[in-house]
Design a protein around this motif. Structure first.
Motif, PDB file in Angstrom:
ATOM      1  N   GLU A   1     -11.863  -0.009 -14.775  1.00 53.89           N
ATOM      2  CA  GLU A   1     -13.166   0.410 -14.261  1.00 53.89           C
ATOM      3  C   GLU A   1     -13.165   0.592 -12.743  1.00 53.89           C
ATOM      4  O   GLU A   1     -14.140   1.058 -12.173  1.00 53.89           O
ATOM      5  N   ALA A   2     -12.085   0.225 -12.097  1.00 53.00           N
ATOM      6  CA  ALA A   2     -12.001   0.304 -10.627  1.00 53.00           C
ATOM      7  C   ALA A   2     -11.540   1.692 -10.216  1.00 53.00           C
ATOM      8  O   ALA A   2     -10.420   1.897  -9.731  1.00 53.00           O
ATOM      9  N   THR A   3     -12.412   2.663 -10.374  1.00 54.79           N
ATOM     10  CA  THR A   3     -12.019   4.057 -10.175  1.00 54.79           C
ATOM     11  C   THR A   3     -11.672   4.378  -8.724  1.00 54.79           C
ATOM     12  O   THR A   3     -10.704   5.095  -8.453  1.00 54.79           O
ATOM     13  N   GLU A   4     -12.455   3.873  -7.770  1.00 52.09           N
ATOM     14  CA  GLU A   4     -12.174   4.177  -6.362  1.00 52.09           C
ATOM     15  C   GLU A   4     -10.875   3.518  -5.915  1.00 52.09           C
ATOM     16  O   GLU A   4     -10.075   4.108  -5.186  1.00 52.09           O
ATOM     17  N   LEU A   5     -10.653   2.301  -6.369  1.00 51.15           N
ATOM     18  CA  LEU A   5      -9.407   1.616  -6.051  1.00 51.15           C
ATOM     19  C   LEU A   5      -8.227   2.364  -6.675  1.00 51.15           C
ATOM     20  O   LEU A   5      -7.169   2.519  -6.057  1.00 51.15           O
ATOM     21  N   GLY A   6      -8.427   2.835  -7.894  1.00 47.00           N
ATOM     22  CA  GLY A   6      -7.380   3.615  -8.555  1.00 47.00           C
ATOM     23  C   GLY A   6      -7.051   4.890  -7.811  1.00 47.00           C
ATOM     24  O   GLY A   6      -5.880   5.285  -7.718  1.00 47.00           O
ATOM     25  N   SER A   7      -8.067   5.530  -7.230  1.00 46.58           N
ATOM     26  CA  SER A   7      -7.843   6.752  -6.449  1.00 46.58           C
ATOM     27  C   SER A   7      -7.030   6.454  -5.195  1.00 46.58           C
ATOM     28  O   SER A   7      -6.155   7.241  -4.801  1.00 46.58           O
ATOM     29  N   LEU A   8      -7.309   5.308  -4.568  1.00 43.31           N
ATOM     30  CA  LEU A   8      -6.533   4.915  -3.390  1.00 43.31           C
ATOM     31  C   LEU A   8      -5.067   4.694  -3.760  1.00 43.31           C
ATOM     32  O   LEU A   8      -4.163   5.070  -3.009  1.00 43.31           O
ATOM     33  N   LYS A   9      -4.848   4.095  -4.910  1.00 42.48           N
ATOM     34  CA  LYS A   9      -3.473   3.836  -5.353  1.00 42.48           C
ATOM     35  C   LYS A   9      -2.714   5.142  -5.593  1.00 42.48           C
ATOM     36  O   LYS A   9      -1.500   5.222  -5.324  1.00 42.48           O
ATOM     37  N   GLU A  10      -3.393   6.147  -6.066  1.00 41.98           N
ATOM     38  CA  GLU A  10      -2.740   7.438  -6.296  1.00 41.98           C
ATOM     39  C   GLU A  10      -2.187   8.034  -5.010  1.00 41.98           C
ATOM     40  O   GLU A  10      -1.203   8.781  -5.026  1.00 41.98           O
ATOM     41  N   ASP A  11      -2.827   7.665  -3.876  1.00 44.49           N
ATOM     42  CA  ASP A  11      -2.411   8.205  -2.584  1.00 44.49           C
ATOM     43  C   ASP A  11      -1.482   7.273  -1.812  1.00 44.49           C
ATOM     44  O   ASP A  11      -0.996   7.639  -0.737  1.00 44.49           O
ATOM     45  N   SER A  12      -1.254   6.080  -2.329  1.00 39.80           N
ATOM     46  CA  SER A  12      -0.416   5.121  -1.609  1.00 39.80           C
ATOM     47  C   SER A  12       0.344   4.227  -2.580  1.00 39.80           C
ATOM     48  O   SER A  12      -0.271   3.504  -3.372  1.00 39.80           O
TER      49      SER A  12
END
Length: 250
Positions: free
Chosen positions: A43-54
Motif C-alpha cells: 500500500e506504500a505507493t509513494e515509497l514504492g515510486s521512490l524505490k523505482e528511482d533509487s
C-alpha cells in the motif's frame, strides 16, 4: 556533514518518515542502504515510486508492535548487510488517538499508543543492537556521530512533563514521556560504546498526526531535523532536542 552508510527508518510510508527517506537521498553522500519500513509495503505507493528511482532504498515490512516482524527484519538485515552494521536507526513510527480526555478514555487505545510509541521502538532497538554495535566498532577512532552509530527516537514536546501546560492527550503524552525515559536509559547504557542516543521533537508538522493547521510542512520539519542530526555529538546526546536545535526539558 551527515553521511551514514546504512540507515533504518520505521513508519517510512508517509508523513515525516517518508520525508526522511526523500531527504536522505538528497544528501551529498546518500546512504548505501536506506531501509524504509512500513506495515504494508504493497500500500506504500509513494515509497514504492521512490524505490523505482533509487536502488539505495530497501523496503521492509515491519509493524513495530509485532515481535515476529521485528525478528524477521533483524534477520533480513543480517542477510543483506553481511559484515556491515547499521549506522543510524530512526524510530519514527508513531500513533495518537483523538478525543483523549477524562471521561472518554479507552484502555485498549491507551495501551495501543504505549505499544507503538514506546514498547515497539525499544524492542526494535534491542533487535538491531548487534548491528549498531558493529557499526560503532567498525570506526573506533572516529568521533561519535550519526554517521558512525546512533539511535534517534522521534518524540514530541507533548511528552515533556515540564512543558505540559494544557493537560489532556492521555495516551500520547505519557507514551512519548515513556519514550523519552527509554532514550535517557539507552544513552546511559551506550554512552561508552560509541552509540549516540537522542529523542527528537520534529515540531508541529502537517502530517496525519499533526493535522492540516500545523505550522511546519514535512519538508521544513525534516530539513531542520537533518541539521540537528548533523550536529549530534557526545555533548548533546541523551537529551530531548527540538528540530531547531534547542534542548527541551524532560
Amino acid at each position: 556533514m551527515l553521511s551514514p552508510r546504512v540507515v533504518f527508518i520505521t513508519g517510512a510510508n508517509r508523513g515525516l518518515g517518508l520525508e526522511f527517506v526523500k531527504q536522505f537521498l538528497k544528501l551529498v553522500n546518500p546512504p548505501d542502504y536506506l531501509f524504509a519500513t512500513c506495515r504494508d509495503p504493497e500500500e506504500a505507493t509513494e515509497l514504492g515510486s521512490l524505490k523505482e528511482d533509487s536502488d539505495r532504498i530497501q523496503i521492509l515490512k515491519l509493524d513495530v508492535t509485532s515481535q515476529s516482524d521485528i525478528d524477521c527484519a533483524a534477520r533480513e538485515l543480517g542477510v543483506r548487510l553481511g559484515d556491515r552494521g547499521v549506522n543510524l536507526l530512526i524510530n519514527n513510527a508513531g500513533l495518537t488517538r483523538k478525543r483523549q480526555y477524562v471521561g472518554n478514555l479507552n484502555k485498549e487505545h491507551l495501551l495501543e499508543q504505549f505499544d507503538v510509541n514506546a514498547v515497539g521502538p525499544l524492542l526494535l532497538t534491542q533487535a538491531l543492537m548487534p548491528l549498531l554495535l558493529r557499526a560503532a566498532a567498525d570506526s573506533p577512532e572516529e568521533p561519535d556521530s550519526c554517521s558512525k552509530a546512533a539511535i534517534v527516537n522521534i518524540s514530541s514536546i507533548l511528552g515533556s512533563v515540564g512543558e505540559n501546560k494544557t493537560g489532556g492527550m492521555y495516551g500520547y503524552r505519557p507514551s512519548k514521556a515513556a519514550l523519552n525515559m527509554i532514550t535517557k536509559s539507552l544513552h546511559e547504557e551506550l554512552k561508552h560504546k560509541g552509540i549516540l542516543v537522542t529523542a527528537l521533537h520534529p515540531g508541529w508538522a502537517r502530517t496525519g498526526i499533526g493535522g492540516p493547521e500545523a505550522t511546519l510542512s514535512p519538508e521544513e520539519s525534516i530539513r531542520a531535523c537533518i541539521s540537528v542530526l548533523s550536529n549530534l555529538s557526545t555533548e548533546n546526546s541523551g537529551s530531548l532536542l527540538s528540530y531547531n536545535g534547542e534542548t527541551i526539558e524532560w
